[in-house]
Enzyme design. Structure first.
Site, PDB file in Angstrom:
ATOM      1  CG  ASP A  35     -16.672  20.679  -5.773  1.00 16.77           C
ATOM      2  OD1 ASP A  35     -17.836  20.755  -6.182  1.00 16.77           O
ATOM      3  OD2 ASP A  35     -15.724  20.242  -6.469  1.00 16.77           O
ATOM      4  CG  HIS A 106     -24.954  19.380  -6.511  1.00 15.55           C
ATOM      5  ND1 HIS A 106     -25.501  18.476  -7.389  1.00 15.55           N
ATOM      6  CD2 HIS A 106     -24.107  20.141  -7.248  1.00 15.55           C
ATOM      7  CE1 HIS A 106     -24.997  18.674  -8.599  1.00 15.55           C
ATOM      8  NE2 HIS A 106     -24.153  19.691  -8.543  1.00 15.55           N
TER       9      HIS A 106
END
Ligand code: AMP
Length: 122
Positions: A35, A106
């Protein structure tokens, strides 16, 4: 619920190679990458390569092969990152109440410290 997929979302661009990512694992049907704004010492996103908006969409429309590949990839990321001993948390946000920012399925894999209570007050 009908799901319409926006192929201009940022993860679609990552999958097309239009923008870079820090890949952790790539399989036939799945990509895992770090991320860009980590919320924990370990913060990896695992996405299917197919055009699915959220978990429900994926569960309804993905092939068995995609689902098996995806679930195994999430587990593989946890193993690869050495999370078995101390643990981890999986989160998958959907829609407005889930505060989903990117409309491509996700799973967030979060680990590396005690993560505290599951939810913060809204
Ligand atoms: P969500 O709110 O569940 O939709 O989470 C979207 C996540 O995508 C956030 O944690 C963002 O930091 C992350 N994100 C957005 N753009 C990128 C990018 N280009 N590369 C990696 N992660 C990203």
């Amino acid at each position: 619920m009908a799901h319409s997929y926006d192929d201009q979302n940022i993860f679609a661009k990552i999958l097309r190679g239009d923008i870079p990512n820090d890949t952790v694992l790539e399989t036939e049907h799945t990509l895992a990458f770090r991320d860009i704004q980590p919320q924990a010492p370990l913060h990896v996103l695992v996405i299917p390569k197919g055009p699915y908006v959220c978990f429900d969409h994926f569960a309804q429309e993905a092939s068995d092969a995609e689902i098996v590949d995806y679930v195994r990839a999430v587990g593989e990321v946890c193993r690869m990152e050495g999370l078995e001993e101390d643990g981890w948390r999986l989160i998958s946000n959907a829609g407005a109440h889930g505060v989903q920012e990117v409309p491509h399925l996700h799973v967030h894999v979060l680990a590396g410290r005690r993560l505290g209570r599951m939810l913060q007050p809204a």
